[in-house]
Scaffold this motif. Structure first.
Motif, PDB file in Angstrom:
ATOM      1  N   MET A   5       0.834  -1.185   0.000  1.00 27.36           N
ATOM      2  CA  MET A   5       0.000   0.000   0.000  1.00 27.36           C
ATOM      3  C   MET A   5       0.870   1.235   0.000  1.00 27.36           C
ATOM      4  SD  MET A   5      -3.366  -0.250   2.228  1.00 27.36           S
ATOM      5  CE  MET A   5      -4.096  -1.812   2.553  1.00 27.36           C
ATOM      6  N   SER A   6       0.233   2.373  -0.078  1.00 32.23           N
ATOM      7  CA  SER A   6       1.000   3.610  -0.134  1.00 32.23           C
ATOM      8  C   SER A   6       1.701   3.867   1.182  1.00 32.23           C
ATOM      9  CB  SER A   6       0.086   4.776  -0.484  1.00 32.23           C
ATOM     10  OG  SER A   6      -0.854   4.962   0.541  1.00 32.23           O
ATOM     11  N   ASN A   7       2.672   4.722   1.125  1.00 34.65           N
ATOM     12  CA  ASN A   7       3.475   5.061   2.280  1.00 34.65           C
ATOM     13  C   ASN A   7       2.622   5.746   3.344  1.00 34.65           C
ATOM     14  OD1 ASN A   7       5.311   6.071   4.104  1.00 34.65           O
ATOM     15  ND2 ASN A   7       6.712   6.871   2.549  1.00 34.65           N
ATOM     16  N   ALA A   8       2.594   5.191   4.563  1.00 36.42           N
ATOM     17  CA  ALA A   8       1.763   5.725   5.643  1.00 36.42           C
ATOM     18  C   ALA A   8       2.170   7.145   6.014  1.00 36.42           C
ATOM     19  CB  ALA A   8       1.832   4.814   6.866  1.00 36.42           C
ATOM     20  N   SER A   9       3.440   7.471   5.870  1.00 40.05           N
ATOM     21  CA  SER A   9       3.882   8.810   6.271  1.00 40.05           C
ATOM     22  C   SER A   9       3.273   9.885   5.391  1.00 40.05           C
ATOM     23  CB  SER A   9       5.411   8.902   6.253  1.00 40.05           C
ATOM     24  OG  SER A   9       5.880   8.790   4.934  1.00 40.05           O
ATOM     25  N   ARG A  30      -9.378  -3.426 -12.733  1.00 38.64           N
ATOM     26  CA  ARG A  30      -7.915  -3.548 -12.751  1.00 38.64           C
ATOM     27  C   ARG A  30      -7.258  -2.171 -12.728  1.00 38.64           C
ATOM     28  NH1 ARG A  30      -9.062  -8.315 -15.837  1.00 38.64           N
ATOM     29  NH2 ARG A  30      -9.183  -7.188 -17.803  1.00 38.64           N
ATOM     30  N   LYS A  31      -7.830  -1.206 -13.472  1.00 33.15           N
ATOM     31  CA  LYS A  31      -7.297   0.159 -13.442  1.00 33.15           C
ATOM     32  C   LYS A  31      -7.448   0.777 -12.059  1.00 33.15           C
ATOM     33  CE  LYS A  31      -8.232   1.324 -18.271  1.00 33.15           C
ATOM     34  NZ  LYS A  31      -9.122   2.114 -19.144  1.00 33.15           N
ATOM     35  N   GLN A  32      -8.564   0.498 -11.421  1.00 30.92           N
ATOM     36  CA  GLN A  32      -8.825   1.076 -10.110  1.00 30.92           C
ATOM     37  C   GLN A  32      -7.912   0.501  -9.032  1.00 30.92           C
ATOM     38  OE1 GLN A  32     -12.970  -0.097 -10.126  1.00 30.92           O
ATOM     39  NE2 GLN A  32     -13.621   2.057 -10.033  1.00 30.92           N
ATOM     40  N   LEU A  33      -7.784  -0.811  -8.997  1.00 25.87           N
ATOM     41  CA  LEU A  33      -7.131  -1.452  -7.855  1.00 25.87           C
ATOM     42  C   LEU A  33      -6.078  -2.490  -8.220  1.00 25.87           C
ATOM     43  CD1 LEU A  33     -10.377  -1.889  -5.751  1.00 25.87           C
ATOM     44  CD2 LEU A  33      -8.523  -0.263  -5.313  1.00 25.87           C
ATOM     45  N   LEU A  84      -5.321  -6.193  -1.140  1.00 27.62           N
ATOM     46  CA  LEU A  84      -6.747  -6.085  -1.414  1.00 27.62           C
ATOM     47  C   LEU A  84      -7.569  -6.746  -0.311  1.00 27.62           C
ATOM     48  CD1 LEU A  84      -6.782  -6.782  -5.255  1.00 27.62           C
ATOM     49  CD2 LEU A  84      -7.382  -4.620  -4.114  1.00 27.62           C
ATOM     50  N   GLN A  85      -7.137  -7.913   0.152  1.00 26.99           N
ATOM     51  CA  GLN A  85      -7.867  -8.601   1.229  1.00 26.99           C
ATOM     52  C   GLN A  85      -7.797  -7.795   2.527  1.00 26.99           C
ATOM     53  OE1 GLN A  85      -9.817 -11.522   0.829  1.00 26.99           O
ATOM     54  NE2 GLN A  85     -10.558 -10.529   2.675  1.00 26.99           N
ATOM     55  N   GLN A  86      -6.630  -7.232   2.822  1.00 29.68           N
ATOM     56  CA  GLN A  86      -6.468  -6.397   4.008  1.00 29.68           C
ATOM     57  C   GLN A  86      -7.381  -5.165   3.929  1.00 29.68           C
ATOM     58  OE1 GLN A  86      -2.547  -4.745   4.507  1.00 29.68           O
ATOM     59  NE2 GLN A  86      -2.886  -4.289   6.674  1.00 29.68           N
ATOM     60  N   LEU A  87      -7.422  -4.537   2.768  1.00 28.20           N
ATOM     61  CA  LEU A  87      -8.282  -3.377   2.577  1.00 28.20           C
ATOM     62  C   LEU A  87      -9.751  -3.762   2.744  1.00 28.20           C
ATOM     63  CD1 LEU A  87      -8.696  -0.415   1.814  1.00 28.20           C
ATOM     64  CD2 LEU A  87      -8.543  -1.105  -0.595  1.00 28.20           C
ATOM     65  N   ALA A  88     -10.166  -4.869   2.146  1.00 28.23           N
ATOM     66  CA  ALA A  88     -11.550  -5.339   2.279  1.00 28.23           C
ATOM     67  C   ALA A  88     -11.896  -5.582   3.748  1.00 28.23           C
ATOM     68  CB  ALA A  88     -11.767  -6.606   1.457  1.00 28.23           C
TER      69      ALA A  88
END
Length: 162
Positions: free
Chosen positions: A1-5, A129-132, A140-144
């Motif tokens: 995922m993106s950088n938390a900072s 696919r473009k979105q995620l 993806l599972q963590q986000l869900a």
């Protein structure tokens, strides 16, 4: 995922961490929804109308009572009748009132509605696919899981989304 900072660097602009997360979620929704808006406009549909067709396909060939259908939507539809009117005008759904209870309106997807969903299927997979697609399956599972955890206390007990 993106950088938390990167998010933490901006959180001073928010009244609370919860507000920052909520606004980040809202912004993410806006960015991702833009892809679907473009796709569905090519088929003269809204994302909400697509969702109705998707739900009706899952019950095909059976029909659904309008209110039960409304309860299963991803987002609330305050004027589901008008949305169904538009789908019916395009021949994508059919409505009927059972003779034994005229208060109930049942909705079913038509052959034209099924064909439209078949036509949309691959472009929609590409849209997702473009979105995620830049996230790994684990991300993806963590986000869900996180989204479900955030939503769960606010879902009615009878919701299919619990």
């Amino acid at each position: 995922m993106s950088n938390a900072s990167s998010f933490q660097d901006h959180e001073l602009h928010f009244d609370s961490l919860e507000q920052g997360v909520f606004l980040n979620l809202w912004r993410t929704y806006d960015r991702l929804r833009a892809y679907e808006d473009v796709l569905f406009s090519q088929y003269e549909l809204t994302p909400q109308q697509y969702n109705v067709l998707r739900l009706l396909r899952s019950e095909h060939p059976a029909s659904q009572p309008t209110l039960a259908l409304a309860d299963r939507l991803v987002s609330r539809a305050p004027d589901i009748t008008r949305m169904l009117d538009k789908l019916e005008q395009h021949g994508l759904i059919a409505r009927e009132r059972p003779a034994n209870d005229r208060r109930i309106v049942r909705v079913a997807i038509t052959a034209a509605g099924l064909a439209l969903l078949d036509n949309i299927a691959e472009p929609l997979r590409e849209c997702h696919r473009k979105q995620l697609g830049h996230l790994s399956p684990e991300e993806l599972q963590q986000l869900a899981n996180l989204l479900r955890a955030a939503r769960l206390p606010h879902e009615p007990q009878e919701s299919v989304w619990r």
